[in-house]
Every structure is written in C-alpha cells, then in structure tokens.
Write a protein that holds these residues in place. Structure first.
Motif, PDB file in Angstrom:
ATOM      1  N   VAL A 281       0.821  -1.216   0.000  1.00  0.00           N
ATOM      2  CA  VAL A 281       0.000   0.000   0.000  1.00  0.00           C
ATOM      3  C   VAL A 281       0.852   1.263   0.000  1.00  0.00           C
TER       4      VAL A 281
ATOM      5  N   ALA B  85       1.845  -0.234   6.755  1.00  0.00           N
ATOM      6  CA  ALA B  85       0.563  -0.676   7.325  1.00  0.00           C
ATOM      7  C   ALA B  85       0.706  -2.019   8.037  1.00  0.00           C
TER       8      ALA B  85
ATOM      9  N   LEU C 276     -15.729   8.425  22.068  1.00  0.00           N
ATOM     10  CA  LEU C 276     -16.247   8.503  20.702  1.00  0.00           C
ATOM     11  C   LEU C 276     -17.644   9.130  20.689  1.00  0.00           C
TER      12      LEU C 276
ATOM     13  N   PRO D 207      -5.082  11.180  17.383  1.00  0.00           N
ATOM     14  CA  PRO D 207      -5.614  10.900  16.058  1.00  0.00           C
ATOM     15  C   PRO D 207      -6.277  12.119  15.442  1.00  0.00           C
ATOM     16  N   LYS D 208      -6.098  12.242  14.113  1.00  0.00           N
ATOM     17  CA  LYS D 208      -6.788  13.288  13.393  1.00  0.00           C
ATOM     18  C   LYS D 208      -8.250  12.884  13.272  1.00  0.00           C
TER      19      LYS D 208
ATOM     20  N   GLU E  55     -15.853  10.492   9.361  1.00  0.00           N
ATOM     21  CA  GLU E  55     -16.217   9.082   9.350  1.00  0.00           C
ATOM     22  C   GLU E  55     -15.836   8.353  10.640  1.00  0.00           C
TER      23      GLU E  55
ATOM     24  N   PRO F 137     -16.059   6.555  13.885  1.00  0.00           N
ATOM     25  CA  PRO F 137     -17.287   5.892  14.314  1.00  0.00           C
ATOM     26  C   PRO F 137     -17.861   6.501  15.575  1.00  0.00           C
ATOM     27  N   LYS F 138     -19.160   6.297  15.710  1.00  0.00           N
ATOM     28  CA  LYS F 138     -19.810   6.682  16.959  1.00  0.00           C
ATOM     29  C   LYS F 138     -19.430   5.645  18.015  1.00  0.00           C
ATOM     30  N   GLY F 139     -19.604   6.030  19.289  1.00  0.00           N
ATOM     31  CA  GLY F 139     -19.322   5.063  20.346  1.00  0.00           C
ATOM     32  C   GLY F 139     -20.329   3.928  20.289  1.00  0.00           C
ATOM     33  N   ALA F 140     -19.845   2.730  20.551  1.00  0.00           N
ATOM     34  CA  ALA F 140     -20.749   1.589  20.492  1.00  0.00           C
ATOM     35  C   ALA F 140     -21.502   1.455  21.808  1.00  0.00           C
TER      36      ALA F 140
ATOM     37  N   MET G 141     -16.487  -0.816  18.387  1.00  0.00           N
ATOM     38  CA  MET G 141     -16.744   0.459  17.757  1.00  0.00           C
ATOM     39  C   MET G 141     -18.175   0.521  17.253  1.00  0.00           C
ATOM     40  N   GLY G 142     -18.718   1.706  17.221  1.00  0.00           N
ATOM     41  CA  GLY G 142     -20.130   1.845  16.902  1.00  0.00           C
ATOM     42  C   GLY G 142     -20.424   2.005  15.428  1.00  0.00           C
ATOM     43  N   LYS G 143     -21.586   2.598  15.177  1.00  0.00           N
ATOM     44  CA  LYS G 143     -22.090   2.696  13.810  1.00  0.00           C
ATOM     45  C   LYS G 143     -21.399   3.814  13.049  1.00  0.00           C
ATOM     46  N   ASN G 144     -21.624   3.886  11.747  1.00  0.00           N
ATOM     47  CA  ASN G 144     -21.034   4.960  10.961  1.00  0.00           C
ATOM     48  C   ASN G 144     -22.076   6.044  10.712  1.00  0.00           C
ATOM     49  N   LYS G 145     -21.637   7.090   9.989  1.00  0.00           N
ATOM     50  CA  LYS G 145     -22.515   8.261   9.866  1.00  0.00           C
ATOM     51  C   LYS G 145     -23.743   8.003   9.006  1.00  0.00           C
TER      52      LYS G 145
ATOM     53  N   CYS H 160      -5.861  -1.310   2.474  1.00  0.00           N
ATOM     54  CA  CYS H 160      -6.470   0.018   2.361  1.00  0.00           C
ATOM     55  C   CYS H 160      -5.611   1.079   3.028  1.00  0.00           C
ATOM     56  N   GLY H 161      -4.726   0.663   3.922  1.00  0.00           N
ATOM     57  CA  GLY H 161      -3.833   1.617   4.570  1.00  0.00           C
ATOM     58  C   GLY H 161      -4.391   2.195   5.854  1.00  0.00           C
ATOM     59  N   PHE H 162      -5.612   1.784   6.234  1.00  0.00           N
ATOM     60  CA  PHE H 162      -6.138   2.305   7.495  1.00  0.00           C
ATOM     61  C   PHE H 162      -5.369   1.711   8.674  1.00  0.00           C
ATOM     62  N   ALA H 163      -5.105   0.423   8.530  1.00  0.00           N
ATOM     63  CA  ALA H 163      -4.189  -0.255   9.457  1.00  0.00           C
ATOM     64  C   ALA H 163      -4.484   0.022  10.922  1.00  0.00           C
TER      65      ALA H 163
ATOM     66  N   PHE I  82      -5.998   7.304  11.278  1.00  0.00           N
ATOM     67  CA  PHE I  82      -6.164   8.562  11.996  1.00  0.00           C
ATOM     68  C   PHE I  82      -4.832   9.281  12.157  1.00  0.00           C
TER      69      PHE I  82
ATOM     70  N   ARG J 231     -14.087  -3.423  10.851  1.00  0.00           N
ATOM     71  CA  ARG J 231     -14.681  -2.133  11.173  1.00  0.00           C
ATOM     72  C   ARG J 231     -13.723  -0.976  10.928  1.00  0.00           C
TER      73      ARG J 231
ATOM     74  N   ILE K 281     -14.009   2.448   8.149  1.00  0.00           N
ATOM     75  CA  ILE K 281     -13.977   3.896   8.407  1.00  0.00           C
ATOM     76  C   ILE K 281     -13.337   4.603   7.207  1.00  0.00           C
TER      77      ILE K 281
ATOM     78  N   GLU L  82     -15.364   4.221   3.893  1.00  0.00           N
ATOM     79  CA  GLU L  82     -16.504   5.131   3.865  1.00  0.00           C
ATOM     80  C   GLU L  82     -16.016   6.536   3.487  1.00  0.00           C
ATOM     81  N   LYS L  83     -14.893   6.926   4.081  1.00  0.00           N
ATOM     82  CA  LYS L  83     -14.360   8.265   3.831  1.00  0.00           C
ATOM     83  C   LYS L  83     -13.958   8.442   2.364  1.00  0.00           C
TER      84      LYS L  83
END
Lengths: 712, 219
Positions: A553, A600, A653, A684-685, A689, A691-694, B1-5, B156-159, B164, B193, B197, B200-201
């Motif tokens: 990547v 990664a 979150l 973290p930036k 997107e 996530p919301k807290g679960a 982790m929770g739901k997305n937007k 994907c590089g999110f790793a 973040f 999950r 993120i 989605e972005k």
C-alpha cells in the motif's frame, strides 16, 4: 551536496516537475536506486516521471548539461541494466493506461503496467500478452519489452520481438517517433535522415556478408538476449521496422519507451501437464528434442537436485525420495481451447517420446491440485535456493541457451563446471524446449577469494557456452553489466562492431543508460557488487527481487517492502562499519516516516515473496526496538485494564460525536488538525467518518447449548 | 466500535445485529465472561508492544477455551483481522472461525434468501487474502446480490488506527476506490470495522460489515 551540473539540472527540471517527485535524499536515492540485480549504484537524483512531456524535458535538460540518464520501470531485471550513479528516471505511476483495439488483436500498453495486470485485462477475452517472464507479477511492460524478457511458454515465437506491433519512443534529443502514426514516421524520417541512412547501410552490409547474415539468423533460432537484437537487421527491410525491433532488448540504452503495442495471443482454456521422470539427463534432453515437433506448450527440465527440493511435499509421489542420483525430470505441458484436442495432443506427445524409456509411468493431469503441485515444484526452485542460502550471500541465476541437439552434452558439461568450482548448492533447471537452462546458486561477494571464484567460473562458462557449444550467454535476462564484457566473445568482432555502431547512432555520447550492454571494461561484471549485510533474521533472506512491490500500500507514497529492507541493510552496514556517521544519521531520521510510520504492517507482501518475508513483521520489530519504557508501561496498563479502556473509548467517541453535531465538519476538521499537529501526530486526526461510540454488549454470559446441532 | 454516519438510530450496531442474526439461524450464543476486558492483541502487536499483545492474546485464549468447553463449540469472530491474529497466536485446540466461513457453513444453510440486492460492492480486507478466503467472500456476496463488485486493492492503509495518525497512507491506499464502485451502487461491505472507516471516507458510500447484508436479505 549535489555537484554543480546536477544542482543546475535539478533546478531546471523543477520548473516543470513537482519537486516532491525529484528525490535527492540519501534514503530515497538508495531505495529507488536498487534493482533485482547483484549490482549497486546509487543515483544522484531520482525523478519519478508521470508523462512523456516530462521525459522530453528531462532528456533535453540532461543533454544540455551532459548528464547521463537511466530509465526504468519495476526494477526487476537481474543483470544490472536498471541502475545508475547519475540520474535515474522511474516511469511507473502515471504510466498505467492501455487500449485494446483492432478487434482485440492489439493492446497498447504504457511502460508502468505490470505484465500480470496486462494479462488480467486480456483474460476475459481469452487472450494474453506473448512474453511470460517468471517475474510477470512484478515486472512492467517497459522492462519486459526493453529486455525482451521471456519465460516458460512463450519461447522465441511469442516474445516481445515477435509480438511487437508498434512502439512510441523518445530519442536522446527529445524527438518522438511513434511507429503507429504515419505523420510521426514521416517527420522522423525527415529530421533523422542520417540515422535512417546508417540503419540502411548496416542492413545492406550484413546482407552482403553471407557468413555474418547466417550467423545472426542461426543465433536467434534459440533464445538470445546477449547484445542488441541485431536480427532486426536481417529480418526486416524497412528502417522503421528495424528501429522498432531494435528497441526490443535494447535495455534502455537507445531511447525511452513511451508506449508499446503488442499483438495479443490466445490464452488456451484447457491445460494439462505431466512430470515425467527419466533415467538420465541424456534421456531427458533427447526426449526434449523429440518433443520439439510435437504439440507441447512448455517443456521444463528439473535436475535431481531440483526434485529434492520438493520431495518432502505431501503431494509429491513417494518415489521422489528414492530417485537415483542420475534421474532427471521433464515437466511437459499442453494446452488447447478444446478438450478433445487436448486429449489428442497428450496422445501425440506420448507417442513422440515412446522410444525413450522413462523411470516410471506417467499421466497427464488437469486436476487443479496435482497440476498446481507440478508447477509449484518447478516454480519453487529459485525460492528454495534463496531460502537455504547463507546470510550475506546473493542468489545468482545463470541464464544460458544451447542449440537443442547439444543440450544433453551441455548439461553434463555445466554440472561438471559447477562441481569444479564447488558450487554445491547449484540446481539446474530451465526451459528445455528452447535450449534455455538456468543454474541457480548462492554467491558470497564479501571476500576477494569468493569474487575470484565467481570470476573464474564466468570465464570458463563463457568458453563452455561459446566455444564448446555455440550457445547464448544470456538467453532471456538481458546483458546488463553482467554479460557486457562477454558480448564480443559470444558474437565475434564483426557483429560486435555492428552493435557498437547501433549504440553510436542512437546515443553518440553514451548518455542513455551508459555502461549497460556495451561496456569497454573487461571486469565491469565484478565491480559495484551490492553488499547484503545481515540486518534482521526476518529479512536476511531477501533477494531484492521486487515481487512484493505491486502488493504494498505504501509503495509510491513512501517505500515498498523491498526498499524498506534495502534501508534496513544500509543502516546495519553503516552501523557496523562506522564509515559515514552523517549519512547514517540522515537515513535514520528519514526512516522514521519512510520505513516505520507509513508501513501498514498488513503482510500482503509475504504472499508475493518467493521466500515468504513479511516485512510488516519486521517493521513491528523495528517499532518494538524503538519503544520507550514509559510507552511499554502505558501499553501494559491499557492491556491489563482493557475493560476501563473500552468504556473510556466508548464514551470518548460518543463525546466526539456530540461535538461534531454541534460544531459541524469544518470546525472539527480544523480543530483536530491543530491538535494532531501539536501532539506530533499522537492524537488521532478526526475525520467525519470516525465511528460513533458503540453500545456495550448487554447480554449476560450464558452457557446455553446450541439448538441446531452445529456444536461439532 | 459503533455505527457509521450513514447509519441512523434505528439501525442496530454490529454486536446486536450479529446476535439477532445468529438467533434467527437457530443458534444460542455463549459470550466470554468479562468480554469488555478482551482484545485479540493486534493493536498492541502492530505498535510493537509484543508483551502487551502476548498478555492479551493469552488471556483471550484461556477464556475462550473455558467458555467453549475446551474447544467443543465453534467460535465466531466478527472481524477478519482479529480472527487472523488469533489464528497466528493461539496454540490451544479451539475451533475459531472467520466471519465469512462461519456465515457460509453455519448461518446461510439455516436461513432463506428472501430478497437479493441488485448491486453491492465488497472490499476484501488483507486478512481475507492472507487466509485464502477470497473465493468464499465472493461466493457469500453472490448469495446476497445479483451484481457483486469486488474492489481490487492492496491494503487500504487504514491499518487499525494508522488511518487517523497517518491519514495520507489511507488516502493513498484507496486512491482508486471510488472509480471502481459502479455509479448505481451505494452499499459497501467488508469484514473489518476499522477498514470500513477509511472505505466510507474515500468512497462516500455506506461501508458496513457483511453481516448487515446477510441480515437484510434473509429477513
């Protein structure tokens, strides 16, 4: 500091190339300067070009300042033809466009397309490209064509030389020739009349010299990549056709290739193969000669030592372990678009070799498991030597070809030669149908004794291949720096003069990939040898082949796995030699981002690696070694208080989400960037997107038996 | 982790949805005790915290061994990377199953596909490739949708959380994502999950666990 001419060059090209793509740091020039060969030159500048107009600009500026240029794509070649101590121009990203036309008969490809990707594009049409080097998963079109690279099946019938339809090149003065464009051809003829005249003169001279004419014809009846493709001068009349075919196998020493159009070939639907064991190498080679006129697609030879490398495999027949020392295998493959025809072909193959006794009964198989085992056995040979070799040594693949009737004697002579110089780990295999053999062995270049041993081997190899059997010293890997001292030996004085003349008319001042293919130094093949110091047990077996690169990547953003390993080795070397503290410091500083932060650690590189190196694992170890004790304590604390951590994160979150709904995306983004920067990237930036807290899983642990009987 | 937007209040979060899906397929579910205290260890391992990883992984393994009655019951992982990590770390005879294979072997045979989706996009995360389950992922997706677009990509590089910390790696890794998604497709599925993120972005469409897809088409 760059020398004045290079500084000027850099400033000049900065006017039209994004300075982010002009690399001069110690880390980047080393990383990008490395190819799959066992030679090392470090470029002063690396330019990552994105289009032809940038290339033209670079060529013009370099010419003004008398600066040498080397062009490369994937850097998977083995003979030292893609390295430079001047300016290295890399054409990979930005060079991925293609076009299929003429009723799917032709595909136009830019140089940065990986060979396997070209085949993926063509596969739905039942088609593929002709050339099939073993490195096709990483090698790119530019290099495949420039080296006339080939492999197991394409032979000399479907290589780049035979399947090229058109080419677009940039000459050493920036002139473009597109052979598919009549206007471009006419303009080129007008502006380069002298060059055209010289090509015609050489063509006519050869035609008038019967001995030379037939020597060229004969030598290209087997695979040959020693020197230029001077068969262009005997196979074609039209000077443009001659130029087009001379570019194939020119190893980047004549011009830059902007795109190539290849004639597509059929990719047969049905395939079957058999691993046939013979009592001796003689029998195997004689069978190969008989198979030449039967409907085979590939005949691969594996000597006894090669078979040993797969005999432990659960799929290997039991008798592999007890084969006599003299046994030798042929992997015979046939293909067809029709199953009935395929069966017929198998019968024809069987009857073609029935006069030669085999060690055991054999069957053809299309069963994916057995079929794949047979080919895995063949393809696993290089990695086996690679994985078993001593750290610090390199893997060498000799690549020679003999006229088929002489193949058996040549095999025996070769085995004797390698035994004489005590290359005990050498395995012999190859594309027997084309008379092409590979000897793979490990070689230490860290002591003079070992370099001498290699030099003596090469001297005798040249005598054996050329004088004794009239073969090719490089069949499909290109001349590079490795075989440049032997081109004249193989071809003789007259043909060599023609080759030097070709270089002279395209590049009179030798500024396009100098030192490659034509080189006056009789010992150039022993110079600039790449050090391979031990760095870490995870990566020490790396052969720097570059097969990992298309699967990474961060390749193209910062570094590929191969490049990370190159840097790790250089750090290790500099730390142990103490030869340049400033260089070491520079590299270590840049490595933080280039090697560490942008990896990664996904490990996909290991899937493509012949020796299964997971560079991600190495980077994790790198991270571990650089951790502060306080960080470790924090991690241990988090780990032992996971329940609280998940609770805090959950709330955290959720709070972030609330702030987002109040502040909106743009303010949140700005604030988070600020915090991200002031904490040196540790916080973290935020992105929308995130996530919301679960919600906590709120189901009490319960031991209830599954109701559907799936417990086993 | 929770739901997305993209997910609204009515949408179940993955843990609840998984529970419901499994119950519908006829399963009873055993959760490890002190579930909240567990983690596969990968976030630690990725950052070089080998010891913290080891502690976490061992604790999880011990607890799973206990609740599965020494490996008697199959253990479902809802995330491919966690599955892969445990598979590499564990030594006990546990029947751990990745999310794709579990759905194919245990869940789909017990449910009926009622309304197939017309088009979905699927992103195979690295762990799926590393365990050689690409074909199974495609098979599973094709049970659920007429047209399946499988994204061709490296990591994907999110790793984990690198997306973040070093967002440019994720942006670069997914630079060709949007072009691969058909114009009429606004549903993306994967099995990690954190990867979702970034997906989605970069795509601007809803990327969720493939469990949501299976739940929807079988209801």
């Amino acid at each position: 500091m760059l020398a004045p001419a290079y500084q000027k060059f850099k400033e000049a090209i900065s006017n039209f190339i994004d300075s982010k793509r002009i690399l001069t740091s110690s880390l980047q020039t080393l990383a990008y300067g490395t190819d799959a060969s066992f030679y090392r030159l470090i470029p002063k500048i690396v330019v990552l070009v994105r289009n032809e107009s940038e290339v033209i600009g670079i060529i013009k500026e370099a010419k003004k300042l008398d600066i040498a240029l080397t062009f490369r794509a994937a850097g998977t070649s083995l003979s030292g033809q893609a390295i430079s101590d001047s300016v290295l121009v890399v054409a990979t990203h930005g060079w991925k466009r293609y076009e299929i036309f003429s009723n799917n008969e032709k595909i136009k490809l830019e140089p940065g397309i990986v060979g396997a990707s070209a085949n993926n594009i063509l596969a739905p049409l039942g088609l593929k490209i002709g050339p099939d080097p073993a490195s096709i998963g990483a090698a790119m079109i530019g290099g495949i064509v420039a080296n006339n690279a080939s492999g197991m099946c394409c032979g000399i019938a479907q290589n780049s030389y035979q399947t090229i339809a058109d080419i677009r090149i940039v000459m050493n003065d920036g002139t473009v020739l597109d052979t598919a464009d009549a206007q471009s051809v006419q303009a080129f003829k007008n502006s380069n009349a002298a060059l055209i005249k010289e090509i015609e003169a050489m063509r006519d001279e050869i035609k008038g010299n019967e001995a030379l004419f037939y020597r060229i014809k004969n030598k290209f009846k087997i695979k040959n990549t020693t020197g230029y493709s001077i068969n262009a001068l005997v196979d074609y009349e039209d000077p443009i056709e001659i130029i087009k075919h001379l570019m194939v196998g020119s190893e980047g020493t004549l011009a830059f290739i902007s795109n190539v159009t290849l004639n597509t070939v059929t990719d047969e639907k049905y395939k079957a193969c058999s691993l046939v064991i013979f009592n001796s190498i003689y029998d195997a080679c004689n069978a190969t000669a008989l198979l030449k006129s039967s409907p085979v697609s590939a005949v691969e030879l594996l000597d006894r030592k090669s078979i040993r490398s797969v005999e432990q495999d659960p799929l290997a027949p039991a008798y592999f372990k007890t084969l006599p020392e003299l046994a030798c295998a042929l992997l015979i493959e046939c293909r067809d678009n029709d199953q009935a025809n395929l069966n017929q072909k198998q019968r024809q193959i069987r009857s073609a070799i029935e006069s030669i006794p085999t060690f055991s009964e054999y069957e053809f198989t299309s069963d994916p498991v057995q079929y794949n085992f047979n080919w895995a056995a063949r393809k696993g040979l290089l990695p086996t030597v690679g994985a078993l070799r001593k750290n610090g040594t390199t893997v060498i693949i000799e690549d020679i070809a003999f006229p088929l009737p002489k193949l058996a004697d040549a095999c025996i002579a070769l085995q004797d030669l390698f035994a004489k110089y005590q290359y005990d780990d050498a395995v012999l295999f190859g594309h027997a149908l084309e008379g092409n053999l590979h000897f793979v062995f490990s070689q230490d270049f860290s002591t003079q004794t070992e370099i001498d041993r290699y030099e003596n081997l090469m001297m005798e190899l040249a005598v054996l291949v050329v004088d004794q059997f009239d073969g090719s010293l490089k069949a499909e890997h290109g001349t590079g720096r490795n075989m440049a001292p032997f081109v004249e030996k193989e071809w003789g004085n007259e043909a060599y003069r023609i080759m030097k003349r070709i270089k002279m008319i395209f590049d009179p001042k030798s500024k396009i990939n100098p030192g490659v293919l034509i080189n006056g130094d009789p010992k150039v093949h022993l110079k600039n040898l790449k050090p391979l110091p031990e760095a870490d047990s995870i990566i020490d077996k790396c052969m720097e082949c570059g097969f990992c690169e298309p699967h990474c990547v961060s390749e193209g953003l910062t570094l590929s796995p191969r490049q990370r390993i190159v840097i790790a080795r250089e750090i290790s070397r500099l730390e142990s030699t103490n030869e340049d503290a400033q260089r070491l410091a520079e590299i270590k500083k840049d490595a933080v981002y280039q090697v560490d932060q942008t990896c990664a650690t996904d490990g996909l590189c290991a899937l493509a690696c012949p020796v299964k190196i997971d560079t991600g694992k190495y980077v994790k170890r790198w991270r571990a070694e650089r951790l502060e004790n306080s960080d470790k304590k924090t991690a241990a604390y988090i780990a032992s208080h996971m329940a609280e951590t998940t609770a805090v994160l959950r709330v955290g979150l959720k709070i972030v989400k609330v702030f987002h709904s109040i502040l909106g995306t743009s303010i949140m983004t700005a604030m988070s960037k600020f915090v991200h920067v002031i904490t040196f990237g540790k916080v973290p930036k935020w992105i929308p997107e995130m996530p919301k807290g679960a919600v906590k899983i709120n189901i009490k642990p319960a031991k209830i038996k599954p109701t559907n009987g799936h417990e086993d | 982790m929770g739901k997305n937007k993209f997910q609204d209040a009515d949408d179940l979060q993955l843990t609840e949805l998984t529970h419901r899906l499994l119950v519908r397929a006829g399963f009873s579910i055993i959760y490890p005790e002190s579930l909240d205290a567990h983690c596969c260890g990968m976030p630690f391992s990725s950052k070089g915290f080998a010891e913290a990883n080891h502690t976490q992984s061992k604790a999880l393994e011990a607890d799973l061994l206990k609740v599965s009655e020494n490996g008697k019951y199959p253990i479902l992982y809802d995330m491919s990377p966690c599955f892969y990590h445990s598979k590499e770390e564990f030594t006990a005879p546990l029947k751990i199953v990745d999310p794709i294979q579990f759905m194919l072997d245990f869940v789909l045979p017990n449910l009926t596909i009622k309304k197939k989706k017309s088009t979905v996009t699927v992103f195979p995360v690295c762990s799926v490739k590393k365990i050689g389950k690409m074909e199974q992922l495609v098979l599973l997706s094709k049970w659920c949708a007429e047209k399946v677009t499988v994204i061709e990509s490296n990591c994907c590089g999110f790793a984990g959380d690198r997306g973040f910390l070093v967002p440019e790696l994720n942006d670069y890794g997914l630079r060709n994502l949007k072009d691969q998604i058909p114009a009429n497709c606004n549903e993306g599925y994967s099995t990690s999950r954190t990867c979702e993120i970034g997906l989605e972005k970069s795509s601007g469409i809803n990327f969720r666990s493939i469990f949501y897809l299976i739940d929807e088409v079988t209801r």
